[in-house]
Design an enzyme around this catalytic site. Structure first.
Site, PDB file in Angstrom:
ATOM      1  N   LEU A 124       5.279 -27.736 -20.356  1.00 43.70           N
ATOM      2  CA  LEU A 124       4.100 -28.141 -20.470  1.00 43.70           C
ATOM      3  C   LEU A 124       3.991 -29.553 -19.915  1.00 43.70           C
ATOM      4  O   LEU A 124       3.110 -30.260 -19.115  1.00 43.70           O
ATOM      5  CB  LEU A 124       3.407 -28.278 -21.959  1.00 43.70           C
ATOM      6  CG  LEU A 124       1.899 -28.707 -22.146  1.00 43.70           C
ATOM      7  CD1 LEU A 124       1.032 -27.761 -21.613  1.00 43.70           C
ATOM      8  CD2 LEU A 124       1.875 -28.669 -23.581  1.00 43.70           C
ATOM      9  N   GLN A 337      23.524 -43.881 -45.587  1.00 41.44           N
ATOM     10  CA  GLN A 337      23.993 -45.018 -46.263  1.00 41.44           C
ATOM     11  C   GLN A 337      25.089 -44.725 -47.307  1.00 41.44           C
ATOM     12  O   GLN A 337      25.966 -45.422 -47.651  1.00 41.44           O
ATOM     13  CB  GLN A 337      22.749 -45.304 -46.836  1.00 41.44           C
ATOM     14  CG  GLN A 337      23.033 -46.914 -47.759  1.00 41.44           C
ATOM     15  CD  GLN A 337      23.295 -48.117 -46.412  1.00 41.44           C
ATOM     16  OE1 GLN A 337      23.028 -48.045 -45.279  1.00 41.44           O
ATOM     17  NE2 GLN A 337      23.986 -49.160 -47.105  1.00 41.44           N
ATOM     18  N   GLY A 341      30.838 -46.744 -44.434  1.00 40.63           N
ATOM     19  CA  GLY A 341      31.400 -46.780 -43.247  1.00 40.63           C
ATOM     20  C   GLY A 341      31.736 -45.560 -42.545  1.00 40.63           C
ATOM     21  O   GLY A 341      31.899 -45.627 -41.333  1.00 40.63           O
ATOM     22  N   GLU A 364       7.264 -31.563 -29.481  1.00 37.35           N
ATOM     23  CA  GLU A 364       6.158 -30.639 -29.768  1.00 37.35           C
ATOM     24  C   GLU A 364       5.087 -31.269 -30.697  1.00 37.35           C
ATOM     25  O   GLU A 364       4.206 -30.731 -31.581  1.00 37.35           O
ATOM     26  CB  GLU A 364       6.718 -29.409 -30.560  1.00 37.35           C
ATOM     27  CG  GLU A 364       7.614 -28.723 -29.692  1.00 37.35           C
ATOM     28  CD  GLU A 364       7.772 -27.219 -30.055  1.00 37.35           C
ATOM     29  OE1 GLU A 364       7.238 -26.692 -31.005  1.00 37.35           O
ATOM     30  OE2 GLU A 364       8.953 -26.674 -29.456  1.00 37.35           O
ATOM     31  N   THR A 366       3.931 -35.737 -31.285  1.00 36.94           N
ATOM     32  CA  THR A 366       4.386 -36.783 -32.130  1.00 36.94           C
ATOM     33  C   THR A 366       3.767 -36.924 -33.488  1.00 36.94           C
ATOM     34  O   THR A 366       2.778 -36.060 -33.605  1.00 36.94           O
ATOM     35  CB  THR A 366       3.866 -38.128 -31.423  1.00 36.94           C
ATOM     36  OG1 THR A 366       2.566 -38.196 -31.166  1.00 36.94           O
ATOM     37  CG2 THR A 366       4.691 -38.323 -30.090  1.00 36.94           C
ATOM     38  N   SER A 367       4.201 -37.675 -34.313  1.00 39.24           N
ATOM     39  CA  SER A 367       3.503 -37.884 -35.576  1.00 39.24           C
ATOM     40  C   SER A 367       2.110 -38.146 -35.453  1.00 39.24           C
ATOM     41  O   SER A 367       1.227 -37.734 -36.043  1.00 39.24           O
ATOM     42  CB  SER A 367       4.199 -38.850 -36.437  1.00 39.24           C
ATOM     43  OG  SER A 367       5.610 -38.327 -36.766  1.00 39.24           O
TER      44      SER A 367
HETATM   45  N1  COS Z   1      -5.798 -23.695 -31.121  1.00 39.88           N
HETATM   46  C1  COS Z   1      -6.770 -23.135 -29.886  1.00 39.88           C
HETATM   47  N2  COS Z   1      -7.492 -23.775 -29.187  1.00 39.88           N
HETATM   48  C2  COS Z   1      -7.223 -25.210 -29.249  1.00 39.88           C
HETATM   49  C3  COS Z   1      -6.179 -25.915 -30.119  1.00 39.88           C
HETATM   50  C4  COS Z   1      -5.626 -24.979 -31.029  1.00 39.88           C
HETATM   51  N3  COS Z   1      -4.785 -25.299 -32.044  1.00 39.88           N
HETATM   52  N4  COS Z   1      -6.528 -27.072 -29.979  1.00 39.88           N
HETATM   53  C5  COS Z   1      -7.398 -27.465 -29.024  1.00 39.88           C
HETATM   54  N5  COS Z   1      -7.968 -26.311 -28.780  1.00 39.88           N
HETATM   55  C6  COS Z   1      -8.710 -26.184 -27.531  1.00 39.88           C
HETATM   56  C7  COS Z   1     -10.196 -26.814 -28.010  1.00 39.88           C
HETATM   57  O1  COS Z   1     -10.868 -25.865 -28.673  1.00 39.88           O
HETATM   58  C8  COS Z   1     -10.609 -27.098 -26.665  1.00 39.88           C
HETATM   59  O2  COS Z   1     -11.366 -25.979 -26.222  1.00 39.88           O
HETATM   60  P1  COS Z   1     -12.577 -26.009 -25.078  1.00 39.88           P
HETATM   61  O3  COS Z   1     -12.114 -26.418 -23.660  1.00 39.88           O
HETATM   62  O4  COS Z   1     -13.015 -24.678 -25.178  1.00 39.88           O
HETATM   63  O5  COS Z   1     -13.727 -27.122 -25.701  1.00 39.88           O
HETATM   64  C9  COS Z   1      -9.567 -27.505 -25.853  1.00 39.88           C
HETATM   65  O6  COS Z   1      -8.438 -26.663 -26.458  1.00 39.88           O
HETATM   66  C10 COS Z   1      -9.184 -28.695 -25.835  1.00 39.88           C
HETATM   67  O7  COS Z   1      -8.845 -29.505 -26.869  1.00 39.88           O
HETATM   68  P2  COS Z   1      -9.076 -30.989 -27.303  1.00 39.88           P
HETATM   69  O8  COS Z   1     -10.454 -31.500 -26.721  1.00 39.88           O
HETATM   70  O9  COS Z   1      -8.922 -30.951 -28.846  1.00 39.88           O
HETATM   71  O10 COS Z   1      -8.170 -31.403 -26.371  1.00 39.88           O
HETATM   72  P3  COS Z   1      -7.420 -33.229 -26.230  1.00 39.88           P
HETATM   73  O11 COS Z   1      -7.283 -33.353 -24.889  1.00 39.88           O
HETATM   74  O12 COS Z   1      -8.078 -33.986 -27.262  1.00 39.88           O
HETATM   75  O13 COS Z   1      -5.937 -32.934 -26.888  1.00 39.88           O
HETATM   76  C11 COS Z   1      -4.050 -33.059 -28.479  1.00 39.88           C
HETATM   77  C12 COS Z   1      -5.548 -32.597 -28.218  1.00 39.88           C
HETATM   78  C13 COS Z   1      -3.799 -34.385 -28.379  1.00 39.88           C
HETATM   79  C14 COS Z   1      -4.021 -32.210 -29.838  1.00 39.88           C
HETATM   80  C15 COS Z   1      -3.355 -32.040 -27.529  1.00 39.88           C
HETATM   81  O14 COS Z   1      -3.155 -32.516 -26.362  1.00 39.88           O
HETATM   82  C16 COS Z   1      -1.744 -32.011 -27.830  1.00 39.88           C
HETATM   83  O15 COS Z   1      -1.394 -31.183 -28.883  1.00 39.88           O
HETATM   84  N6  COS Z   1      -0.993 -32.937 -27.396  1.00 39.88           N
HETATM   85  C17 COS Z   1       0.433 -33.055 -27.742  1.00 39.88           C
HETATM   86  C18 COS Z   1       1.114 -31.810 -26.772  1.00 39.88           C
HETATM   87  C19 COS Z   1       2.351 -31.452 -27.337  1.00 39.88           C
HETATM   88  O16 COS Z   1       2.623 -31.320 -28.234  1.00 39.88           O
HETATM   89  N7  COS Z   1       3.607 -31.795 -26.176  1.00 39.88           N
HETATM   90  C20 COS Z   1       4.774 -31.596 -26.607  1.00 39.88           C
HETATM   91  C21 COS Z   1       5.154 -30.299 -25.809  1.00 39.88           C
HETATM   92  S1  COS Z   1       6.857 -29.897 -26.309  1.00 39.88           S
HETATM   93  S2  COS Z   1       7.891 -31.242 -25.527  1.00 39.88           S
END
Ligand code: COS
Length: 381
Positions: A124, A337, A341, A364, A366-367
């Site tokens: 991703l 801790q 050592g 997956e 961040t916090s």
């Molecule tokens: N389940 C189903 N659909 C979801 C969902 C979920 N948990 N979360 C979001 N969606 C859908 C939303 O409903 C929205 O749908 P529409 O396009 O129909 O409106 C779409 O996805 C976009 O959602 P949103 O507007 O919330 O997206 P953002 O760009 O604001 O991103 C976060 C939201 C930050 C939560 C997301 O980008 C994320 O999880 N980022 C971290 C990614 C990650 O974990 N990467 C690590 C990969 S492993 S190294």
């Protein structure tokens, strides 16, 4: 209210515990210098641990989300690197099973669960698209009966050993920016134009390879689009909801190992003529750590239970991951801790736990991303 696991869940936990302590625990220190042996990953598939929550018709164990969490916890107790490989593979098997056509499920999930190609990967992120997953730039253009993919994915767990990738790319062109216009594809490493890029030199979890993937006019058959065209972002988010329970389970398993080791060390180590376990400072470090482990168990099992019951669980998964991965930093630091050592040298595994656990507040989601998910859900409820 029931606080007990059912018989099947207990049996699975006991079986994986035995396997992890006999087979993974003794190897983890060596494997972090090279890689978790592929035979071990194949063995996990043969034990049903690469498809715990997928149906039997595609070779899965069909044991549910609670069992999957238990299995990852036990695997992580033995070897954190093996746990992340297994957690991501299970997530990939689940997403293909959930969104795939029957042909896709039979071909790709069975390939994992049978042990033929026991590892799956999730592609991703990109260099400029981590927390903002919707900002990806990799493109997929339709050309007759195939898609042509171009771009570079990053931070791919098992990038060089996976037999199948769920990989996201933009299909919507300029008309559908952001999270719209993204599709998911099932990509095999043998596809023309696919190559594995840089291997990351990481601080921890080094038994698990992390690579980039380079796509240069990579040819993906049209039938390998998974889910709806342009609507693939949702697949990633749904997969990550489950994956976050997996990483929470991993952090929980690592934390339990750290506490057990600190208790054992505290009982054996003598200073000032007495066991260090008789000092209140040490006792309180152990008490704080064991309490946080117990609190995390509640949150992690609750999230897995919500998922298994078919209830919405994004918020619960985010809470579980946020809480335990942050607590795990404190737990492993305290247990380190306690070792004094000796904690700082490689004779004891605690320094590995401290390095391994660090990434769990990052990958997956961040916090900070977990807090976004939690607060958005609260405000929309
Ligand atoms: N389940 C189903 N659909 C979801 C969902 C979920 N948990 N979360 C979001 N969606 C859908 C939303 O409903 C929205 O749908 P529409 O396009 O129909 O409106 C779409 O996805 C976009 O959602 P949103 O507007 O919330 O997206 P953002 O760009 O604001 O991103 C976060 C939201 C930050 C939560 C997301 O980008 C994320 O999880 N980022 C971290 C990614 C990650 O974990 N990467 C690590 C990969 S492993 S190294």
């Amino acid at each position: 209210m029931e606080f007990e696991l059912n018989e099947d869940q207990q049996a699975l936990r006991d079986e994986v515990r035995k396997y992890a302590r006999q087979k993974l625990l003794p190897g983890a220190g060596e494997w972090e210098k090279s890689e978790v042996p592929f035979e071990v990953l194949r063995e996990l598939a043969e034990l049903g641990l690469m498809g715990v929550n997928v149906p039997e018709d595609v070779g899965g164990s069909e044991m549910g989300a609670v069992s999957l969490s238990l299995a990852i916890q036990e695997i992580a107790y033995g070897c954190a690197s093996t746990a992340v490989i297994a957690s991501v593979t299970n997530m990939v098997a689940e997403v293909i099973n959930h969104f795939g056509t029957d042909e896709q499920r039979k071909k790709y999930v069975s390939r994992i669960t049978s042990g033929e190609r026991p590892v799956g990967a999730f592609a991703l992120s990109e260099a400029g698209s981590g927390s903002d997953a919707g900002a990806m730039k990799t493109t997929a253009d339709r050309d007759g009966d195939r898609w042509i993919l171009n771009g570079e994915k990053m931070w791919v767990t098992s990038g060089s050993i996976a037999g199948v990738f769920v990989l996201w790319a933009r299909t919507g062109g300029k008309d559908l920016p952001g999270t719209r216009g993204i599709s998911a594809f099932l990509v095999e490493p043998e596809f023309k134009g696919f190559s594995v890029g840089r291997h990351e030199d990481k601080m921890g979890i080094t038994g698990s390879v992390t690579t980039s993937l380079v796509l240069e006019d990579c040819e993906v058959p049209a039938e390998n689009l998974i889910g709806e065209e342009d609507r693939g972002f949702r697949l990633a988010m749904m997969a990550l909801d489950g994956g976050r329970i997996g990483i929470a389970s991993q952090a929980l398993g690592i934390s339990r190992a750290a506490v057990d080791e600190a208790v054992e060390y505290a009982k054996e180590r003598r200073q000032f003529g007495r066991s260090i376990s008789s000092f209140q400072d040490v006792q309180w470090m152990l008490a704080d750590s064991a309490t946080e482990v117990a609190a995390a168990e509640g949150l992690v099992m609750r999230a897995a239970y919500f998922k298994e019951a078919g209830r919405p669980f994004s918020k619960e998964a985010a809470m579980a991951k946020y809480f335990i991965t942050e607590a795990a930093q404190r737990i492993c630091a305290r247990c380190f801790q306690v070792h004094g050592g000796y904690g700082y040298v490689k004779e004891f595994p605690i320094e590995r736990h401290l390095r391994d656990v660090r990434v769990t507040t990052i990958y997956e989601g961040t916090s900070q991303v977990q807090k976004m998910v939690i607060s958005r859900k609260l405000l929309e409820e």
